[in-house]
Design a protein around this motif. Structure first.
Motif, PDB file in Angstrom:
ATOM      1  N   SER A  71     -67.394  28.386  41.613  1.00 30.13           N
ATOM      2  CA  SER A  71     -67.203  29.752  42.109  1.00 30.13           C
ATOM      3  C   SER A  71     -68.426  30.253  42.859  1.00 30.13           C
ATOM      4  O   SER A  71     -68.319  31.145  43.703  1.00 30.13           O
ATOM      5  CB  SER A  71     -66.902  30.707  40.951  1.00 30.13           C
TER       6      SER A  71
ATOM      7  N   SER B 129     -66.414  25.787  36.396  1.00 31.38           N
ATOM      8  CA  SER B 129     -65.778  26.923  37.077  1.00 31.38           C
ATOM      9  C   SER B 129     -66.813  27.886  37.640  1.00 31.38           C
ATOM     10  O   SER B 129     -66.699  28.340  38.774  1.00 31.38           O
ATOM     11  CB  SER B 129     -64.856  27.682  36.122  1.00 31.38           C
TER      12      SER B 129
ATOM     13  N   MET C  92     -63.535  28.279  46.057  1.00 31.25           N
ATOM     14  CA  MET C  92     -62.331  28.654  45.326  1.00 31.25           C
ATOM     15  C   MET C  92     -61.124  28.711  46.267  1.00 31.25           C
ATOM     16  O   MET C  92     -60.028  28.296  45.898  1.00 31.25           O
ATOM     17  CB  MET C  92     -62.528  29.979  44.586  1.00 31.25           C
TER      18      MET C  92
END
Length: 77
Positions: free
Chosen positions: A47, A43, A53
């Motif tokens: 990101s 993640s 995203m």
């Protein structure tokens, strides 16, 4: 920053390496340079990529009927 003495010693040792080891040394230096990025969880890594995203969110919100079947993307699946 390395002291000039350490830098000189390091370069001296590098010059003594066999030619075939220089590529391995370069790969190791790149690994050390980017190891923090390699340790990121998915993640955090995703990101950090501009627009990623938004792209993932767009994909999640796309109805399955509008998606390309997996077999057409990866024929060997």
């Amino acid at each position: 920053m390395l002291s000039p003495a350490i830098t000189q010693e390091l370069f001296s040792e590098i010059e003594k390496l066999p030619e075939e080891n220089i590529g391995m040394l370069q790969q190791f230096v790149l690994f050390l340079k980017h190891r923090k990025e390699l340790a990121l969880d998915d993640s955090t890594y995703l990101s950090s990529i501009p627009g990623m995203m938004d792209s993932i969110e767009e994909g999640v919100n796309t109805p399955l009927s509008e998606c390309v079947p997996l077999e057409k993307v990866w024929a060997d699946v």
